[in-house]
Design an enzyme around this catalytic site. Structure first.
Site, PDB file in Angstrom:
ATOM      1  N   VAL A  91      24.737  34.882   4.969  1.00 24.01           N
ATOM      2  CA  VAL A  91      25.659  33.825   4.598  1.00 24.01           C
ATOM      3  C   VAL A  91      26.812  34.508   3.871  1.00 24.01           C
ATOM      4  O   VAL A  91      26.632  35.562   3.252  1.00 24.01           O
ATOM      5  CB  VAL A  91      24.962  32.754   3.723  1.00 24.01           C
ATOM      6  N   CYS A  92      28.002  33.932   3.993  1.00 22.30           N
ATOM      7  CA  CYS A  92      29.178  34.495   3.328  1.00 22.30           C
ATOM      8  C   CYS A  92      29.941  33.349   2.682  1.00 22.30           C
ATOM      9  O   CYS A  92      30.220  32.342   3.343  1.00 22.30           O
ATOM     10  CB  CYS A  92      30.061  35.227   4.344  1.00 22.30           C
ATOM     11  N   TYR A  93      30.240  33.521   1.404  1.00 22.71           N
ATOM     12  CA  TYR A  93      30.962  32.509   0.654  1.00 22.71           C
ATOM     13  C   TYR A  93      32.238  33.092   0.065  1.00 22.71           C
ATOM     14  O   TYR A  93      32.257  34.244  -0.354  1.00 22.71           O
ATOM     15  CB  TYR A  93      30.145  32.000  -0.541  1.00 22.71           C
TER      16      TYR A  93
END
Length: 125
Positions: free
Chosen positions: A104-106
């Protein structure tokens, strides 16, 4: 059972946390790694260089605990600017080219020490 992982091949924790924690001898939780060079405490300028350094720090902690990048099952990537996603991703893909972990990338408001990227991982044997 919990085992604390610490290595001088990655930057020391900058707060009240461990570089990594192994649980039950089969799962390793690696704290978010900033792109700090453990040799001199500097941080590179570009997001590509920062991504590479952060992943090298992750790799050093994995190695200290007896794991490798191939044991990583999940990564969390934090970016100061989502416009850096493609540049980060191109470097990330060099480290995880086969059987990639879930990820996941935020985009976040700010990262410690003005970093542009921070990466945490979970590895399982």
């Amino acid at each position: 059972m919990k085992r604390i992982i610490s290595t001088s091949a990655a930057p020391a924790a900058v707060g009240p946390y461990s570089q990594g924690v192994e649980a039950s001898g089969a799962t390793l939780y690696v704290s978010g790694q900033l792109p700090i060079d453990p040799a001199d405490g500097t941080m590179p300028d570009t997001v590509e260089q920062q991504t590479e350094q952060a992943l090298r720090n992750v790799e050093a902690i994995l190695r200290e605990a007896g794991y490798s990048l191939s044991d990583v099952v999940k990564s969390v990537v934090l970016l100061a600017d989502m416009n850096d996603f493609a540049a980060m991703n191109s470097v990330y893909a060099r480290f995880y080219a086969k059987d990639m972990p879930a990820r996941v990338c935020y985009e976040v408001g700010r990262l410690p020490m003005g970093a542009r990227v921070e990466i945490e991982t979970i590895a399982v044997k």
